[in-house]
Design a protein around this motif. Structure first.
Motif, PDB file in Angstrom:
ATOM      1  N   UNK A   1       0.757  -1.098   0.046  1.00 49.47           N
ATOM      2  CA  UNK A   1      -0.084  -0.449  -0.024  1.00 49.47           C
ATOM      3  C   UNK A   1       1.133   1.610  -0.068  1.00 49.47           C
ATOM      4  N   UNK A   2       0.503   2.098  -0.731  1.00 52.79           N
ATOM      5  CA  UNK A   2       1.301   3.014  -0.386  1.00 52.79           C
ATOM      6  C   UNK A   2       0.903   4.256   0.365  1.00 52.79           C
ATOM      7  N   UNK A   3       1.643   5.458   1.066  1.00 55.46           N
ATOM      8  CA  UNK A   3       1.059   6.479   1.691  1.00 55.46           C
ATOM      9  C   UNK A   3       0.433   7.367   0.971  1.00 55.46           C
ATOM     10  N   UNK A   4      -0.398   7.625   1.546  1.00 57.02           N
ATOM     11  CA  UNK A   4      -1.733   8.398   1.393  1.00 57.02           C
ATOM     12  C   UNK A   4      -1.803   9.924   3.075  1.00 57.02           C
ATOM     13  N   UNK A   5      -2.149  10.460   2.834  1.00 56.34           N
ATOM     14  CA  UNK A   5      -2.685  11.715   3.981  1.00 56.34           C
ATOM     15  C   UNK A   5      -4.711  10.739   3.963  1.00 56.34           C
ATOM     16  N   UNK A   6      -4.979  11.211   5.130  1.00 56.14           N
ATOM     17  CA  UNK A   6      -6.049  10.499   5.867  1.00 56.14           C
ATOM     18  C   UNK A   6      -6.778  11.664   6.211  1.00 56.14           C
ATOM     19  N   UNK A   7      -6.217  11.751   8.187  1.00 59.53           N
ATOM     20  CA  UNK A   7      -6.677  13.012   8.629  1.00 59.53           C
ATOM     21  C   UNK A   7      -6.152  13.443   9.546  1.00 59.53           C
ATOM     22  N   UNK A   8      -6.820  14.660   9.747  1.00 64.14           N
ATOM     23  CA  UNK A   8      -5.682  15.745  10.854  1.00 64.14           C
ATOM     24  C   UNK A   8      -6.978  16.604  11.644  1.00 64.14           C
ATOM     25  N   UNK A   9      -6.782  16.367  12.934  1.00 63.64           N
ATOM     26  CA  UNK A   9      -7.388  16.947  14.184  1.00 63.64           C
ATOM     27  C   UNK A   9      -6.851  18.883  13.930  1.00 63.64           C
ATOM     28  N   UNK A  10      -8.372  19.632  13.775  1.00 55.57           N
ATOM     29  CA  UNK A  10      -7.812  21.248  13.571  1.00 55.57           C
ATOM     30  C   UNK A  10      -8.048  21.273  15.174  1.00 55.57           C
ATOM     31  N   UNK A  11      -7.494  22.107  15.999  1.00 52.23           N
ATOM     32  CA  UNK A  11      -8.083  22.792  16.895  1.00 52.23           C
ATOM     33  C   UNK A  11      -8.689  24.019  16.755  1.00 52.23           C
ATOM     34  N   UNK A  12     -10.503  23.864  17.334  1.00 50.54           N
ATOM     35  CA  UNK A  12     -11.164  24.683  17.298  1.00 50.54           C
ATOM     36  C   UNK A  12     -11.735  25.359  18.269  1.00 50.54           C
ATOM     37  N   UNK A  13     -11.947  26.882  18.468  1.00 54.45           N
ATOM     38  CA  UNK A  13     -12.802  27.349  19.854  1.00 54.45           C
ATOM     39  C   UNK A  13     -14.197  26.739  20.045  1.00 54.45           C
ATOM     40  N   UNK A  14     -14.905  26.612  18.493  1.00 55.70           N
ATOM     41  CA  UNK A  14     -16.208  26.483  18.104  1.00 55.70           C
ATOM     42  C   UNK A  14     -15.883  25.346  16.717  1.00 55.70           C
ATOM     43  N   UNK A  15     -15.872  24.630  17.328  1.00 52.84           N
ATOM     44  CA  UNK A  15     -15.287  23.674  16.477  1.00 52.84           C
ATOM     45  C   UNK A  15     -16.588  23.285  14.956  1.00 52.84           C
ATOM     46  N   UNK A  16     -17.521  23.544  15.199  1.00 52.60           N
ATOM     47  CA  UNK A  16     -19.033  23.804  14.587  1.00 52.60           C
ATOM     48  C   UNK A  16     -18.506  24.811  13.516  1.00 52.60           C
ATOM     49  N   UNK A  17     -18.297  26.300  14.098  1.00 47.79           N
ATOM     50  CA  UNK A  17     -17.946  27.677  13.513  1.00 47.79           C
ATOM     51  C   UNK A  17     -17.504  26.419  12.796  1.00 47.79           C
ATOM     52  N   UNK A  18     -15.709  26.706  13.372  1.00 49.59           N
ATOM     53  CA  UNK A  18     -14.579  26.333  12.103  1.00 49.59           C
ATOM     54  C   UNK A  18     -14.857  25.645  11.249  1.00 49.59           C
ATOM     55  N   UNK A  19     -16.244  24.268  11.567  1.00 49.08           N
ATOM     56  CA  UNK A  19     -16.521  23.277  10.452  1.00 49.08           C
ATOM     57  C   UNK A  19     -17.173  24.115   9.371  1.00 49.08           C
ATOM     58  N   UNK A  20     -17.689  24.828   9.804  1.00 44.87           N
ATOM     59  CA  UNK A  20     -18.556  26.018   8.412  1.00 44.87           C
ATOM     60  C   UNK A  20     -17.863  26.587   8.206  1.00 44.87           C
ATOM     61  N   UNK A  21     -16.978  27.268   8.151  1.00 42.65           N
ATOM     62  CA  UNK A  21     -15.629  28.402   8.155  1.00 42.65           C
ATOM     63  C   UNK A  21     -15.888  27.476   6.770  1.00 42.65           C
ATOM     64  N   UNK A  22     -14.352  26.253   6.990  1.00 42.59           N
ATOM     65  CA  UNK A  22     -14.206  25.531   6.088  1.00 42.59           C
ATOM     66  C   UNK A  22     -14.995  25.172   4.652  1.00 42.59           C
ATOM     67  N   UNK A  23     -16.584  24.533   4.795  1.00 44.32           N
ATOM     68  CA  UNK A  23     -16.890  23.847   4.105  1.00 44.32           C
ATOM     69  C   UNK A  23     -17.286  24.806   3.508  1.00 44.32           C
ATOM     70  N   UNK A  24     -18.179  26.538   3.800  1.00 45.78           N
ATOM     71  CA  UNK A  24     -19.065  27.129   2.863  1.00 45.78           C
ATOM     72  C   UNK A  24     -17.469  28.226   2.326  1.00 45.78           C
ATOM     73  N   UNK A  25     -16.638  28.006   2.780  1.00 50.89           N
ATOM     74  CA  UNK A  25     -15.593  28.801   2.167  1.00 50.89           C
ATOM     75  C   UNK A  25     -14.331  27.474   0.870  1.00 50.89           C
ATOM     76  N   UNK A  26     -15.020  26.135   1.307  1.00 53.62           N
ATOM     77  CA  UNK A  26     -14.089  25.254   0.898  1.00 53.62           C
ATOM     78  C   UNK A  26     -15.183  24.806  -0.699  1.00 53.62           C
ATOM     79  N   UNK A  27     -16.604  24.783  -0.971  1.00 53.70           N
ATOM     80  CA  UNK A  27     -17.596  24.457  -0.975  1.00 53.70           C
ATOM     81  C   UNK A  27     -17.701  22.469  -1.001  1.00 53.70           C
TER      82      UNK A  27
END
Length: 124
Positions: A1-27
């Motif tokens: 199996x080749x190496x691929x990047x799977x996931x990372x944890x991003x620290x957030x003050x408000x996890x829902x707000x941060x996820x929404x920010x990226x989701x909306x920005x990057x569609x």
């Protein structure tokens, strides 16, 4: 199996707000979330997991390679929302984008204070 990047944890003050920010920005579509994580998934399957750590958040840098059309739409959203942005990582060229590496790029901060970069061409 080749190496691929799977996931990372991003620290957030408000996890829902941060996820929404990226989701909306990057569609991006919503992804299933569980436990202490609010998740979004990139087109290549990489999972970004936002969590609220019990410690002070240290700034990290996240760079996203996007196509020219998404860059245009994302940059327009940044401007519409009044997100302070720069053409350079030293934050000396506010309100601009750069035209380096044969493409375009912009730097800004997410709701948790992380440095985010959007580029249209990879560095290498």
């Amino acid at each position: 199996m080749s190496v691929t990047f799977n996931h990372t944890i991003i620290a957030a003050r408000d996890r829902a707000e941060s996820a929404r920010f990226f989701r909306e920005l990057l569609e991006l579509a919503e992804a299933p979330s569980w436990g202490p994580f609010t998740n979004i998934q990139l087109d290549d399957g990489v999972l970004l997991q936002f969590a609220e750590p019990p410690v002070e958040i240290q700034m990290q840098h996240y760079a996203f390679l996007v196509d020219d059309e998404l860059f245009d739409r994302a940059y327009e959203r940044l401007c519409e929302r009044g997100v302070v942005h720069w053409a350079d990582p030293q934050m000396r060229r506010p309100g601009e984008i750069n035209h380096e590496h044969g493409g375009r790029g912009v730097y800004f901060k997410d709701p948790a204070g992380h440095a985010v970069e959007l580029i249209t061409r990879p560095y290498l």
